[in-house]
Write an enzyme that holds these catalytic residues in place. Structure first.
Site, short mmCIF file in Angstrom:
data_model
loop_
_atom_site.label_atom_id
_atom_site.label_comp_id
_atom_site.label_asym_id
_atom_site.label_seq_id
_atom_site.Cartn_x
_atom_site.Cartn_y
_atom_site.Cartn_z
N THR A 138 -6.60 6.27 2.13
CA THR A 138 -5.36 6.16 2.90
C THR A 138 -5.52 6.78 4.29
N GLY A 176 -7.20 14.28 -1.81
CA GLY A 176 -7.20 15.63 -2.38
C GLY A 176 -8.50 16.32 -2.02
N GLU A 414 -1.74 5.96 -5.69
CA GLU A 414 -2.42 4.85 -6.37
C GLU A 414 -1.61 3.56 -6.26
C1 LIG Z 1 0.45 16.84 -15.03
C2 LIG Z 1 -0.94 16.56 -15.49
C3 LIG Z 1 -1.82 15.89 -14.42
C4 LIG Z 1 -2.92 15.07 -15.06
C5 LIG Z 1 -3.73 14.30 -14.06
C6 LIG Z 1 -4.44 13.22 -14.73
C7 LIG Z 1 -4.44 12.01 -14.30
C8 LIG Z 1 -3.81 11.64 -13.02
C9 LIG Z 1 -4.76 11.03 -12.11
C10 LIG Z 1 -4.81 11.23 -10.82
C11 LIG Z 1 -3.88 12.03 -10.08
C12 LIG Z 1 -4.51 12.90 -9.07
C13 LIG Z 1 -4.42 12.69 -7.78
C14 LIG Z 1 -3.85 11.47 -7.14
C15 LIG Z 1 -4.88 10.78 -6.31
C16 LIG Z 1 -4.34 9.65 -5.55
C17 LIG Z 1 -5.19 8.83 -4.98
C18 LIG Z 1 -4.75 7.65 -4.18
O1 LIG Z 1 -3.59 7.41 -3.98
S1 LIG Z 1 -6.00 6.68 -3.58
C19 LIG Z 1 -5.24 5.48 -2.57
C20 LIG Z 1 -4.50 4.46 -3.36
N1 LIG Z 1 -4.09 3.38 -2.52
C21 LIG Z 1 -3.54 2.31 -2.98
O2 LIG Z 1 -3.33 2.18 -4.17
C22 LIG Z 1 -3.25 1.23 -1.99
C23 LIG Z 1 -2.28 0.21 -2.52
N2 LIG Z 1 -2.54 -1.08 -1.94
C24 LIG Z 1 -3.36 -2.00 -2.52
O3 LIG Z 1 -3.95 -1.78 -3.57
C25 LIG Z 1 -3.49 -3.31 -1.78
O4 LIG Z 1 -3.24 -3.17 -0.44
C26 LIG Z 1 -2.62 -4.40 -2.39
C27 LIG Z 1 -1.15 -4.05 -2.26
C28 LIG Z 1 -2.96 -4.59 -3.86
C29 LIG Z 1 -2.90 -5.71 -1.63
O5 LIG Z 1 -4.27 -5.99 -1.71
P1 LIG Z 1 -5.08 -6.56 -0.42
O6 LIG Z 1 -6.46 -6.93 -0.81
O7 LIG Z 1 -4.92 -5.57 0.67
O8 LIG Z 1 -4.26 -7.81 -0.01
P2 LIG Z 1 -4.02 -9.22 -0.62
O9 LIG Z 1 -2.55 -9.37 -0.73
O10 LIG Z 1 -4.74 -10.17 0.26
O11 LIG Z 1 -4.69 -9.29 -2.05
C30 LIG Z 1 -5.70 -10.19 -2.26
C31 LIG Z 1 -5.79 -10.59 -3.69
O12 LIG Z 1 -6.45 -9.55 -4.40
C32 LIG Z 1 -5.72 -9.17 -5.53
N3 LIG Z 1 -5.98 -7.76 -5.75
C33 LIG Z 1 -5.56 -6.70 -5.02
N4 LIG Z 1 -6.01 -5.57 -5.56
C34 LIG Z 1 -6.75 -5.90 -6.63
C35 LIG Z 1 -7.48 -5.15 -7.60
N5 LIG Z 1 -7.51 -3.81 -7.56
N6 LIG Z 1 -8.13 -5.83 -8.57
C36 LIG Z 1 -8.07 -7.17 -8.64
N7 LIG Z 1 -7.39 -7.95 -7.75
C37 LIG Z 1 -6.74 -7.31 -6.76
C38 LIG Z 1 -4.30 -9.48 -5.13
O13 LIG Z 1 -3.48 -9.57 -6.29
C39 LIG Z 1 -4.48 -10.77 -4.42
O14 LIG Z 1 -4.68 -11.78 -5.42
P3 LIG Z 1 -4.42 -13.32 -5.07
O15 LIG Z 1 -5.25 -13.68 -3.89
O16 LIG Z 1 -2.97 -13.44 -4.79
O17 LIG Z 1 -4.82 -14.03 -6.33
C1 FAD Z 2 0.26 13.64 -3.87
C2 FAD Z 2 -0.48 12.51 -3.24
C3 FAD Z 2 -1.85 12.43 -3.41
C4 FAD Z 2 -2.57 11.42 -2.78
N1 FAD Z 2 -3.93 11.39 -2.90
C5 FAD Z 2 -4.64 10.46 -2.22
C6 FAD Z 2 -6.07 10.47 -2.28
O1 FAD Z 2 -6.68 11.30 -2.94
N2 FAD Z 2 -6.74 9.54 -1.56
C7 FAD Z 2 -6.10 8.61 -0.82
O2 FAD Z 2 -6.77 7.79 -0.19
N3 FAD Z 2 -4.76 8.56 -0.75
C8 FAD Z 2 -4.02 9.47 -1.43
N4 FAD Z 2 -2.64 9.44 -1.38
C9 FAD Z 2 -1.97 8.43 -0.56
C10 FAD Z 2 -1.23 7.39 -1.39
O3 FAD Z 2 -2.12 6.51 -2.00
C11 FAD Z 2 -0.24 6.64 -0.50
O4 FAD Z 2 0.72 7.57 -0.04
C12 FAD Z 2 0.41 5.51 -1.26
O5 FAD Z 2 -0.52 4.48 -1.50
C13 FAD Z 2 1.64 4.93 -0.54
O6 FAD Z 2 1.36 4.54 0.75
P1 FAD Z 2 2.21 5.05 2.00
O7 FAD Z 2 2.34 6.52 1.90
O8 FAD Z 2 1.55 4.51 3.20
O9 FAD Z 2 3.63 4.42 1.82
P2 FAD Z 2 4.19 3.13 2.54
O10 FAD Z 2 3.33 1.96 2.14
O11 FAD Z 2 4.36 3.38 3.99
O12 FAD Z 2 5.60 3.01 1.84
C14 FAD Z 2 6.85 3.35 2.46
C15 FAD Z 2 7.93 2.35 2.01
O13 FAD Z 2 7.59 1.05 2.48
C16 FAD Z 2 7.67 0.12 1.41
N5 FAD Z 2 6.64 -0.92 1.56
C17 FAD Z 2 5.37 -0.78 2.03
N6 FAD Z 2 4.71 -1.94 1.93
C18 FAD Z 2 5.55 -2.84 1.41
C19 FAD Z 2 5.44 -4.21 1.04
N7 FAD Z 2 4.31 -4.88 1.19
N8 FAD Z 2 6.51 -4.81 0.50
C20 FAD Z 2 7.65 -4.13 0.30
N9 FAD Z 2 7.82 -2.82 0.61
C21 FAD Z 2 6.78 -2.19 1.15
C22 FAD Z 2 7.43 0.94 0.16
O14 FAD Z 2 8.00 0.31 -0.98
C23 FAD Z 2 8.10 2.26 0.50
O15 FAD Z 2 9.46 2.14 0.19
C24 FAD Z 2 -1.90 10.44 -2.00
C25 FAD Z 2 -0.51 10.52 -1.87
C26 FAD Z 2 0.19 11.53 -2.46
C27 FAD Z 2 1.70 11.60 -2.27
#
Ligand SMILES: CCCCC/C=C\C/C=C\C/C=C\CC/C=C/C(=O)SCCNC(=O)CCNC(=O)[C@H](O)C(C)(C)COP(=O)(O)OP(=O)(O)OC[C@H]1O[C@@H](n2cnc3c(N)ncnc32)[C@H](O)[C@@H]1OP(=O)(O)O
Ligand code: FAD
Length: 646
Positions: A138, A176, A414
């Site tokens: 991110t 993180g 995620e």
């Molecule tokens: C209390 C106890 C605690 C216990 C803890 C234990 C467990 C917990 C675990 C962890 C917690 C700890 C810390 C948290 C750490 C957090 C980390 C993060 O947040 S990392 C960053 C995460 N970021 C995201 O998730 C980003 C979200 N966005 C996306 O994934 C994509 O932008 C999105 C929305 C899916 C769109 O994909 P993109 O490729 O950009 O665009 P398209 O629209 O063109 O998609 C193309 C096609 O690809 C398909 N697609 C997308 N993703 C996938 C995939 N992963 N696998 C397969 N296919 C995928 C998509 O559906 C489109 O398909 P079509 O072309 O329509 O068929």
């Molecule tokens: C505690 C914590 C830990 C994290 N750890 C990691 C990490 O280890 N590594 C890492 O890479 N990232 C990490 N992240 C980042 C995290 O993955 C992003 O914050 C998350 O994916 C959401 O993206 P954003 O913050 O840009 O929200 P935004 O995408 O800006 O969302 C803001 C608003 O816009 C809306 N919106 C955005 N896009 C659309 C759309 N296409 N259609 C409709 N509505 C939309 C959403 O629904 C929401 O209401 C962490 C975040 C947190 C809070």
């Protein structure tokens, strides 16, 4: 032991131990989990309640604990991955750990994306914790993958990639372990021979291996957050940082700069799919903890009066049962859905490793949808549990504020939940395939017979009332037909297209319908998986009590979404009026087993860390003792008196 809670346990109609075995997956697993939980008696894991510490002290205590966990793993000889997870979940309690990202994202990315040579180099370093990693995807300005700005440009003359954050918005934000890690998996847009090939993953060293000083890279902590105080979520700015060609995961660039396409570009996103799948089980765990606290407390708390008799247990109030028992049912439903999600993840990722990518889109859609559905429900559920404990729920001693603060970002990280729900393209695609006469397999197969069973707005009176609200299989069928809301979403897109809107605008103008369709699909999956599980449970007493919970889960969901069921003509108005009556009967049936049902989750007191949720029910004396440990009570007269009040 508090006499109320003793009485509750005597009232149970089933063997709690046997239900624990079912939740764990067998007696052997329960035995081993309990053995592992004994590590909490180790004095090296003694710690101050984090609620009495500053952020910096909390971070330090968490790092110490993470390091102890690793040393103790070796001492206790725990090496099986499932057992490591169990051990970490027990020791971590209600908080996150500072090395969490290393385990949940960095290592899994290495395992799934290193080639043989890279595995040989990086896995020993990462599994021995010399290399401590994070996952930097991110950015300050974007999370949407195609919008990410960080670049990795191949320089064939030096055989290096040059990583660059060209703008403020391209600074990596949120990973993180900003202070803890010395390496990161960085997601960047790959450029070679002047062409962009989309996002790829690179291993980048961030800090010196001996001194931990940052290399010429800007890296640090992003500051305090809503929760996650133990975690040093970080920033990372890369200014033309050079890394060897070998640090590109899956190595898609040849020495001469030629790009070799992967089997699927989406494999780079595999780690996110893995965590989304995990989060379904985490939702179940946190829902179960919250219900354990609220239900045990409600059994020992007496308040007001129902009749002119001594104050009743607050669990006897119908409204209290209506708040808590549907959540208890949800905790059980999500436990079984979590088991399904884990099995499905490992089955399909096994096929993917063998080169069969056919089920990757379904895995992505199911994990994204269920992650959003279960985390949203749990997030609001924790707060209901907290509120149901009145004032004492607001005290951090209850653990409910911490559970909420630590859990709530699951709705965001995620993949933000709305965005995940909008990954319904798969549903719409499946609907169109089914409509074109293709036979769908798996969880989407219910769309096969939609053509014969159109679900449209009907005047309810025009439809026969075929559904028996006491019959679970009828309720599953109703949820299935409601899930055909995808038809409305698909129609909305079609209508928008007919108005000559672009595909993208048609999609955006139908987004509310799409999220509803996704929600209905996930809800159907949960009801179906809960019901399917019942057929595996031979013990009649347990089967009976779980059937009652499953009925409550299904009927409560219908009551909350009555508009959908009525509009689609799936249930009649008289049936709808029967549902609250039946729900009240179910609450009465669950009441005698409520404490036993939460006992079956089998959380040791140290894991629950809640004064209100104590197994012995001795809440008040322990609340008093906890309060006396507040740092404000360290001296009888606080120094502020001398400084400002005197
Ligand atoms: C209390 C106890 C605690 C216990 C803890 C234990 C467990 C917990 C675990 C962890 C917690 C700890 C810390 C948290 C750490 C957090 C980390 C993060 O947040 S990392 C960053 C995460 N970021 C995201 O998730 C980003 C979200 N966005 C996306 O994934 C994509 O932008 C999105 C929305 C899916 C769109 O994909 P993109 O490729 O950009 O665009 P398209 O629209 O063109 O998609 C193309 C096609 O690809 C398909 N697609 C997308 N993703 C996938 C995939 N992963 N696998 C397969 N296919 C995928 C998509 O559906 C489109 O398909 P079509 O072309 O329509 O068929
Ligand atoms: C505690 C914590 C830990 C994290 N750890 C990691 C990490 O280890 N590594 C890492 O890479 N990232 C990490 N992240 C980042 C995290 O993955 C992003 O914050 C998350 O994916 C959401 O993206 P954003 O913050 O840009 O929200 P935004 O995408 O800006 O969302 C803001 C608003 O816009 C809306 N919106 C955005 N896009 C659309 C759309 N296409 N259609 C409709 N509505 C939309 C959403 O629904 C929401 O209401 C962490 C975040 C947190 C809070």
């Amino acid at each position: 032991m508090n006499p109320d809670i003793v009485k509750e346990r005597q009232n149970a109609s089933f063997d709690v131990q046997k239900l624990t075995y079912i939740l764990d997956g067998g007696p052997e697993k329960t035995k081993r989990r309990r053995e592992i939980s004994l590590v909490l008696n180790d004095p090296d894991f003694d710690e101050e309640d984090p609620n009495f510490l500053s952020r910096s002290e909390r971070y330090e205590q968490a790092v110490r604990k993470s390091a102890q966990m690793i040393l103790k793993l070796r001492e206790y000889g725990i090496s099986d991955p499932a057992e490591i997870n169990c051990y970490k979940s027990v020791v971590r309690g209600n908080f996150h750990e500072s090395l969490g990202l290393h385990y949940v994202m960095f290592l899994p990315t290495l395992y799934s994306q290193c080639d043989q040579e890279q595995s040989k180099k990086w896995l020993p370093l990462a599994t021995s914790f010399e290399v401590l990693g994070t996952y930097a995807q991110t950015e300050l300005g974007h999370t949407h993958l195609r919008g990410l700005e960080t670049t990795a440009t191949f320089d064939p003359t030096t055989q290096e990639f040059v990583l660059n954050s060209p703008t403020v918005t391209s600074i990596k934000w949120w990973p993180g372990a900003g202070k803890t890690s010395n390496h990161a998996v960085v997601l960047a847009q790959l450029y070679t021979r002047g062409k962009c090939h989309g996002l790829h993953a690179f291993i980048v060293q961030l800090r010196h291996m001996d001194t931990h000083e940052p290399l010429p890279i800007l890296v640090g902590d992003i500051g305090p957050k809503f929760g996650f105080s133990e975690v040093d979520n970080g920033f990372l700015k890369l200014d033309h940082v050079r890394i060897p060609r070998e640090n590109m995961l899956m190595k898609h660039v040849e020495p001469d700069g030629r790009y070799v396409k992967p089997a699927s570009a989406k494999l780079t996103y595999g780690t996110m799919v893995f965590i989304r799948s995990l989060l379904v089980g985490l939702s179940a765990l946190v829902m179960a903890k919250s219900c354990t606290i609220a239900i045990r407390y409600s059994a020992v708390r007496h308040q007001s009066e129902i009749r002119s008799e001594p104050e009743p247990q607050i669990l006897d109030y119908q409204t209290q049962q209506y708040k808590l028992f549907p959540l208890l049912a949800t905790a059980y439903a999500f436990s079984f859905v979590g088991q399904y999600m884990t099995e499905t993840y490992y089955r399909i990722s096994g096929d993917i490793n063998q080169g069969d990518l056919s089920e990757l889109p379904e895995l992505h859609a199911v994990s994204a949808g269920l992650k959003a559905f279960t985390t949203w429900t749990t997030n609001t559920g924790i707060e209901v549990c907290r509120m149901s404990c009145g004032g004492h729920g607001y005290s951090r001693s209850s653990a409910l504020p911490d559970l909420y603060a630590e859990f709530t970002p699951t709705c965001t990280y995620e993949g933000e939940n709305t965005v995940m729900m909008l990954q319904t393209a798969y549903l719409v695609k499946s609907y169109r395939q089914a409509k074109a006469g293709e036979q769908l397999r798996g969880i989407m197969s219910y769309l096969n017979d939609m053509e014969q069973r159109h679900v449209r707005a009907h005047p309810a009176s025009a439809r026969p009332a075929l559904v028996d609200i006491n019959d679970l299989s009828d309720l599953v069928e109703s949820y299935k037909l409601r899930a055909a809301l995808v038809e409305s979403a698909a129609k909305s897109i079609q209508q928008e297209l007919q108005k000559r809107r672009s595909h993208e605008d048609a999609w955006n103008n139908s987004a509310i319908d799409l999220v509803k369709a996704s929600d209905a699909h996930c809800h159907y999956m949960v009801v179906k998986l809960f019901t399917d599980k019942l057929s595996e449970i031979g013990d009649p007493d347990i089967n009976l009590v779980l059937t009652t919970l499953a009925q409550l889960y299904a009927l409560h969901g219908i009551a909350l979404n009555s508009g959908d069921f009525l509009q689609a003509g799936l249930l009649t108005v008289p049936q709808m009026q029967q549902i609250p009556v039946r729900i009240k009967e179910l609450l009465c049936l669950i009441r005698p087993n409520a404490v036993a049902l939460v006992d079956a989750f089998d959380f040791p007191d140290k894991v629950l860390s809640s004064v209100l949720g104590r197994y012995d029910g001795n809440v008040y004396e322990n609340l008093f003792e906890w309060a006396r440990r507040s740092p404000l009570n360290a001296t009888e007269v606080h120094e502020s008196f001398h400084k400002y009040l005197k």
